[in-house]
Design an enzyme around this catalytic site. Structure first.
Site, PDB file in Angstrom:
ATOM      1  N   SER A 225      24.337-111.908  -0.533  1.00 38.97           N
ATOM      2  CA  SER A 225      25.082-111.042  -1.447  1.00 38.97           C
ATOM      3  C   SER A 225      24.337-110.901  -2.774  1.00 38.97           C
ATOM      4  CB  SER A 225      26.474-111.621  -1.699  1.00 38.97           C
ATOM      5  OG  SER A 225      26.382-112.820  -2.446  1.00 38.97           O
ATOM      6  N   CYS A 280      24.019-105.380   6.165  1.00 38.75           N
ATOM      7  CA  CYS A 280      23.699-104.866   4.830  1.00 38.75           C
ATOM      8  C   CYS A 280      23.203-103.421   4.910  1.00 38.75           C
ATOM      9  CB  CYS A 280      22.654-105.743   4.144  1.00 38.75           C
ATOM     10  SG  CYS A 280      21.025-105.686   4.898  1.00 38.75           S
ATOM     11  N   GLU A 380      31.038-104.082  -2.049  1.00 34.29           N
ATOM     12  CA  GLU A 380      30.481-104.206  -0.698  1.00 34.29           C
ATOM     13  C   GLU A 380      31.518-104.947   0.145  1.00 34.29           C
ATOM     14  OE1 GLU A 380      26.449-105.709   1.588  1.00 34.29           O
ATOM     15  OE2 GLU A 380      27.206-106.895  -0.086  1.00 34.29           O
TER      16      GLU A 380
END
Length: 495
Positions: A225, A280, A380
């Protein structure tokens, strides 16, 4: 219950005084325990890597390459076994696990070309009797910290390039699905890699911080992250290390009015909901240029979602598996349940879907009328949630994407070559797809985004990985040729 231990110099180590659970996401049950490293455990692994460095660095390039040729063959032969390990701990369907292994093999193939990759340059007679050449030398011990969502592919991205360049590695995989990393390390050993060149330690922040602070670790690679990537970059660089830290993403897929809308809908469903959105490079924002495009795409995506089969990753009929943990599932659900309060319209609410298992399942969600400033857009989510943003023009789409703090991947769907080329030039994102929803580069190129999706100067795998895992040294030579010389206190001249 099986206890997953560290692997240092080819031996399993670590006490069971501090452990963590490894769940089967499809059932919600603890299936294994993993040992969490102490600082001493990590220091032992670093010492093993440091001790193995001189011998591995001195190993001939052809012999090094042979390890990767053998490793590739082993990965192909044991692919089904490795995919089953991934599915059992991560939850993704077997076909997706096999695809992950395939993409990891690409980097092994790239690393096998190390004889070519590590070539330097030479210039003869730069001055009378003087030649110059450059060489690429390993940086030393490398710390590799990898995420849960690709427990084979990302470790192969890092370890193959680092080891091919002559470095030794301490790999810290995610504690959520650690078995694949141990399996990989044993395949390396079977392929002929000497003991100590690749070591695996498990754990949490204690293990990570020890890698970041150790003066014997010269470079750190990380994928995870953005907040953690930024923290790792700052701490490791403050300790004088070379760092590549890949962070989060918010990937937009632009659909123009002239696009093949059926093809775009297929791509959106695959890219948004594949691997339960835990990628991702997943498409999380569908940018429809024009209301008629948005309305049509929502209808087409909804039709396709209705037939989607969600179940245990080990079931060949499943197209999407569970999320990695119960906590993550609940967090993903909170974005969906809170979307309408922010002004969005929930077209498909995956949080209401019922499952027969106690696993960490959630249905897919589709949310329309999303705008910047809403959590469902800004964050996200890392789950099977697709947001639809409506814009009027191509310029609006580009402005929207370029204003986003993330810049990992993006795509445009259009039949117009001029629009596609303009998009390539205009967009401020590291990886771009034209009618390709997930533009992950092949192994001969490098992977990485811009802005808050990358901290550091080097992208991962491919040519940039060779740059990251080596230091360039330039050597200037003159050999006596019996020509008389004299003392000269001036600055060296090339004349």
């Amino acid at each position: 219950m099986t206890l997953i231990r560290h692997l240092v110099e080819g031996r399993e180590t670590g006490s069971d005084r501090r452990t963590g659970p490894v769940f089967d996401p499809a059932t919600g049950e603890v299936q294994r325990e993993v040992v969490f490293a102490t600082a001493t455990d990590v220091e032992t692994a670093i010492a093993a890597a440091k001790a193995a460095l001189p011998g591995w660095r001195a190993t001939g390039l052809i012999k090094r390459a042979d390890v990767f040729f053998r490793l590739r063959q082993l990965l192909v032969e044991r692919q089904d076994e490795l995919a089953a390990i991934i599915t059992s701990e991560h939850g993704k369907v077997l076909s997706d696990a096999a695809g992950e292994i395939s993409r990891g093999i690409e980097n092994v193939e790239f690393a096998a070309g190390l004889v070519h990759l590590l070539k330097g340059e030479r210039s003869e007679q730069v001055s009378r009797g003087v030649d110059v050449h450059s060489v690429k030398q390993p940086v030393g011990v490398v710390g590799a910290i990898t995420p849960f969502n690709f427990p084979v592919m990302v470790p192969l991205w890092m370890t193959a390039s680092a080891i091919a360049c002559g470095n030794t590695v301490v790999l810290k995989p995610s504690e959520k699905d650690p078995s694949a990393a141990v399996f990989l390390a044993k395949l390396y050993e079977e392929a002929g890699l000497p003991a100590g060149v690749l070591n695996v330690v498990h754990g949490d922040k204690v293990a990570v911080d020890t890698l970041l602070d150790s003066p014997d670790v010269k470079a750190v690679s990380f994928v995870g992250s953005t907040p953690v990537a930024k923290s790792i970059y700052e701490r490791a660089t403050a300790n004088g290390k070379r760092v590549q830290a890949l962070g989060g993403a918010k990937n937009h897929m632009v659909v123009m009015a002239d696009a093949d809308l059926d093809g775009a809908a297929d791509a959106a469903v695959s890219a948004a909901y594949g691997s339960a959105g835990e990628r991702c490079m997943a498409v999380s924002v569908l940018v429809a240029v024009g209301d008629h495009v948005a309305d049509s795409l929502i209808e087409k995506v909804s039709e396709r979602v209705a037939a989607l089969k969600i179940g245990a990753g080990s079931d060949p009929a499943s197209e999407m598996g569970p999320l990695i943990t119960r906590e993550h599932r609940d967090k993903v659900a909170s974005y969906v349940t809170g979307a309408e309060a922010e002004g969005a319209r929930v077209v498909i609410d995956g949080t209401t879907q019922q499952f027969d298992s106690n696993g960490f399942f959630i249905g897919v969600s589709l949310i329309d009328q999303v705008k910047p400033g809403m959590k469902v857009y800004d964050d996200e989510i890392f789950g099977p949630v697709l947001a639809v943003v409506r814009v009027e023009t191509y310029d609006d789409a580009v402005a929207l994407i370029n204003a986003n703090p993330y810049a990992n991947g993006t795509a445009i769907f259009t039949r117009d070559g001029g629009t596609a080329r303009r998009f390539e030039v205009d967009i401020e994102v590291g990886m771009v797809g034209v009618n390709v929803p997930i533009p992950v580069p092949v192994g001969a190129y490098s992977f990485g985004g811009w802005k808050n999706s990358l901290f550091g100067d080097s992208h991962i795998y491919g040519p940039e990985s060779v740059h990251f895992y080596t230091r360039s040294k330039v050597v200037t030579t003159r050999w006596p040729d019996h020509t008389p010389t004299q003392v000269d206190l001036g600055f060296p001249s090339n004349h």
